[in-house]
Motif scaffolding. Structure first.
Motif, PDB file in Angstrom:
ATOM      1  N   SER A  14      -9.367  24.470 -17.720  1.00 50.50           N
ATOM      2  CA  SER A  14     -10.089  25.604 -18.294  1.00 50.50           C
ATOM      3  C   SER A  14     -10.035  26.787 -17.327  1.00 50.50           C
ATOM      4  O   SER A  14     -10.039  26.620 -16.112  1.00 50.50           O
ATOM      5  CB  SER A  14     -11.541  25.219 -18.577  1.00 50.50           C
ATOM      6  N   GLY A  15      -9.974  27.975 -17.868  1.00 51.34           N
ATOM      7  CA  GLY A  15      -9.878  29.179 -17.054  1.00 51.34           C
ATOM      8  C   GLY A  15      -8.457  29.578 -16.722  1.00 51.34           C
ATOM      9  O   GLY A  15      -8.235  30.551 -16.012  1.00 51.34           O
ATOM     10  N   VAL A  16      -7.473  28.828 -17.221  1.00 45.15           N
ATOM     11  CA  VAL A  16      -6.069  29.135 -16.963  1.00 45.15           C
ATOM     12  C   VAL A  16      -5.403  29.481 -18.292  1.00 45.15           C
ATOM     13  O   VAL A  16      -5.562  28.777 -19.283  1.00 45.15           O
ATOM     14  CB  VAL A  16      -5.338  27.940 -16.311  1.00 45.15           C
ATOM     15  N   GLU A  17      -4.676  30.574 -18.285  1.00 46.43           N
ATOM     16  CA  GLU A  17      -3.968  31.019 -19.478  1.00 46.43           C
ATOM     17  C   GLU A  17      -2.470  30.863 -19.236  1.00 46.43           C
ATOM     18  O   GLU A  17      -1.939  31.366 -18.246  1.00 46.43           O
ATOM     19  CB  GLU A  17      -4.309  32.483 -19.748  1.00 46.43           C
ATOM     20  N   VAL A  18      -1.791  30.149 -20.128  1.00 47.39           N
ATOM     21  CA  VAL A  18      -0.356  29.899 -19.997  1.00 47.39           C
ATOM     22  C   VAL A  18       0.361  30.494 -21.198  1.00 47.39           C
ATOM     23  O   VAL A  18      -0.069  30.301 -22.335  1.00 47.39           O
ATOM     24  CB  VAL A  18      -0.061  28.384 -19.888  1.00 47.39           C
ATOM     25  N   LYS A  19       1.452  31.204 -20.914  1.00 50.40           N
ATOM     26  CA  LYS A  19       2.270  31.770 -21.982  1.00 50.40           C
ATOM     27  C   LYS A  19       3.705  31.305 -21.782  1.00 50.40           C
ATOM     28  O   LYS A  19       4.237  31.403 -20.669  1.00 50.40           O
ATOM     29  CB  LYS A  19       2.198  33.293 -21.953  1.00 50.40           C
ATOM     30  N   LYS A  24      10.783  31.037 -20.074  1.00 47.03           N
ATOM     31  CA  LYS A  24       9.990  31.830 -19.142  1.00 47.03           C
ATOM     32  C   LYS A  24       8.521  31.445 -19.299  1.00 47.03           C
ATOM     33  O   LYS A  24       7.970  31.515 -20.388  1.00 47.03           O
ATOM     34  CB  LYS A  24      10.185  33.312 -19.424  1.00 47.03           C
ATOM     35  N   VAL A  25       7.885  31.038 -18.196  1.00 48.14           N
ATOM     36  CA  VAL A  25       6.493  30.589 -18.217  1.00 48.14           C
ATOM     37  C   VAL A  25       5.664  31.519 -17.351  1.00 48.14           C
ATOM     38  O   VAL A  25       6.035  31.821 -16.218  1.00 48.14           O
ATOM     39  CB  VAL A  25       6.369  29.131 -17.716  1.00 48.14           C
ATOM     40  N   ASP A  37      11.084  31.712 -14.322  1.00 46.31           N
ATOM     41  CA  ASP A  37      12.109  31.502 -15.331  1.00 46.31           C
ATOM     42  C   ASP A  37      12.766  30.148 -15.074  1.00 46.31           C
ATOM     43  O   ASP A  37      13.318  29.919 -14.003  1.00 46.31           O
ATOM     44  CB  ASP A  37      13.136  32.632 -15.257  1.00 46.31           C
ATOM     45  N   PHE A  38      12.704  29.250 -16.052  1.00 43.21           N
ATOM     46  CA  PHE A  38      13.283  27.922 -15.927  1.00 43.21           C
ATOM     47  C   PHE A  38      14.601  27.818 -16.687  1.00 43.21           C
ATOM     48  O   PHE A  38      14.935  26.762 -17.214  1.00 43.21           O
ATOM     49  CB  PHE A  38      12.302  26.866 -16.446  1.00 43.21           C
ATOM     50  N   SER A  39      15.379  28.893 -16.723  1.00 44.02           N
ATOM     51  CA  SER A  39      16.644  28.862 -17.456  1.00 44.02           C
ATOM     52  C   SER A  39      17.663  27.940 -16.787  1.00 44.02           C
ATOM     53  O   SER A  39      18.631  27.532 -17.421  1.00 44.02           O
ATOM     54  CB  SER A  39      17.213  30.270 -17.592  1.00 44.02           C
ATOM     55  N   VAL A  44      16.104  20.999 -21.157  1.00 40.66           N
ATOM     56  CA  VAL A  44      14.664  20.747 -21.089  1.00 40.66           C
ATOM     57  C   VAL A  44      13.963  21.785 -21.957  1.00 40.66           C
ATOM     58  O   VAL A  44      14.120  22.982 -21.753  1.00 40.66           O
ATOM     59  CB  VAL A  44      14.134  20.835 -19.634  1.00 40.66           C
ATOM     60  N   GLU A  45      13.198  21.325 -22.941  1.00 37.02           N
ATOM     61  CA  GLU A  45      12.453  22.224 -23.811  1.00 37.02           C
ATOM     62  C   GLU A  45      11.012  22.321 -23.329  1.00 37.02           C
ATOM     63  O   GLU A  45      10.371  21.307 -23.074  1.00 37.02           O
ATOM     64  CB  GLU A  45      12.474  21.714 -25.250  1.00 37.02           C
ATOM     65  N   ILE A  46      10.523  23.536 -23.216  1.00 38.21           N
ATOM     66  CA  ILE A  46       9.151  23.780 -22.762  1.00 38.21           C
ATOM     67  C   ILE A  46       8.369  24.351 -23.937  1.00 38.21           C
ATOM     68  O   ILE A  46       8.790  25.339 -24.541  1.00 38.21           O
ATOM     69  CB  ILE A  46       9.126  24.761 -21.570  1.00 38.21           C
ATOM     70  N   SER A  47       7.236  23.735 -24.257  1.00 41.60           N
ATOM     71  CA  SER A  47       6.417  24.224 -25.371  1.00 41.60           C
ATOM     72  C   SER A  47       4.944  24.028 -25.052  1.00 41.60           C
ATOM     73  O   SER A  47       4.580  23.260 -24.165  1.00 41.60           O
ATOM     74  CB  SER A  47       6.785  23.493 -26.665  1.00 41.60           C
TER      75      SER A  47
END
Length: 181
Positions: A14-19, A24-25, A37-39, A44-47
């Motif tokens: 809680s208190g952490v915002e992830v986009k 790109k994370v 950037d995890f290109s 590997v799929e990030i969701s």
């Protein structure tokens, strides 16, 4: 042997915002914002799902499976950095000549190392704070890679070559590292 499906989850506190935008994370916490950037992680799929980051990949060999776990650890380090931060402790050891270490602008300067006249300069990356108090140096920030690299650069630049290490033990050495609370 190949793994058919690897699915790893990273819990978002809680208190952490992830986009997540493609590979790109962006992680935003109370200490600041980190972006990566995890290109390089092909396959590997990030969701995002609910309050978790999901990493999935299929038909993996050993190296590809290790890559999934590396991305997972990077994401966990980003979350820790955005919420807590990192700190490295270094100690100045000078037995023969009084060594001087000071922070000038965006660099650390080491002078009079074993009597040398030249100044050894170490660049401080943006977002990293270096403080010198007596014989102690503290390196802190929210990006683990930048903090650890600055600390390692300071230690490496102060290495003495060409002298007997049993006699000349002068230098700057990392002795502790921690995740802040």
């Amino acid at each position: 042997m190949q793994a058919i499906v690897v699915k790893e989850e990273v819990e978002i506190p809680s208190g952490v915002e992830v986009k997540v935008e493609g590979k790109k994370v962006t992680v935003k916490g109370k200490k600041g914002q980190l972006e990566r950037d995890f290109s390089f992680a092909k396959g590997v799929e990030i969701s995002l799902l609910d309050n978790k980051i999901i990493l999935t990949s299929t038909f993996l060999k050993r190296k590809d499976k290790a890559l999934v776990y590396s991305v997972r650890r990077h994401l966990m380090n980003m979350i820790d950095g955005a919420t807590k931060g990192y700190r490295y402790y270094l100690k100045i050891i000078s037995t023969h000549f009084p060594m001087n270490v000071k922070v000038v602008g965006d660099e650390v300067q080491i002078t009079n190392l074993i009597g040398e006249k030249n100044i050894r300069r170490i660049k401080i990356y943006p977002g990293v704070k270096v403080t010198v108090k007596g014989e102690d140096i503290t390196v802190e920030g929210i990006d683990l890679e930048k903090v650890s690299q600055v600390a390692a650069n300071i230690e490496t630049k102060s290495k003495i070559r060409g002298f007997d290490k049993r006699v000349f033990s002068d230098g700057v050495f990392i002795y502790n590292k921690e995740v802040l609370s």
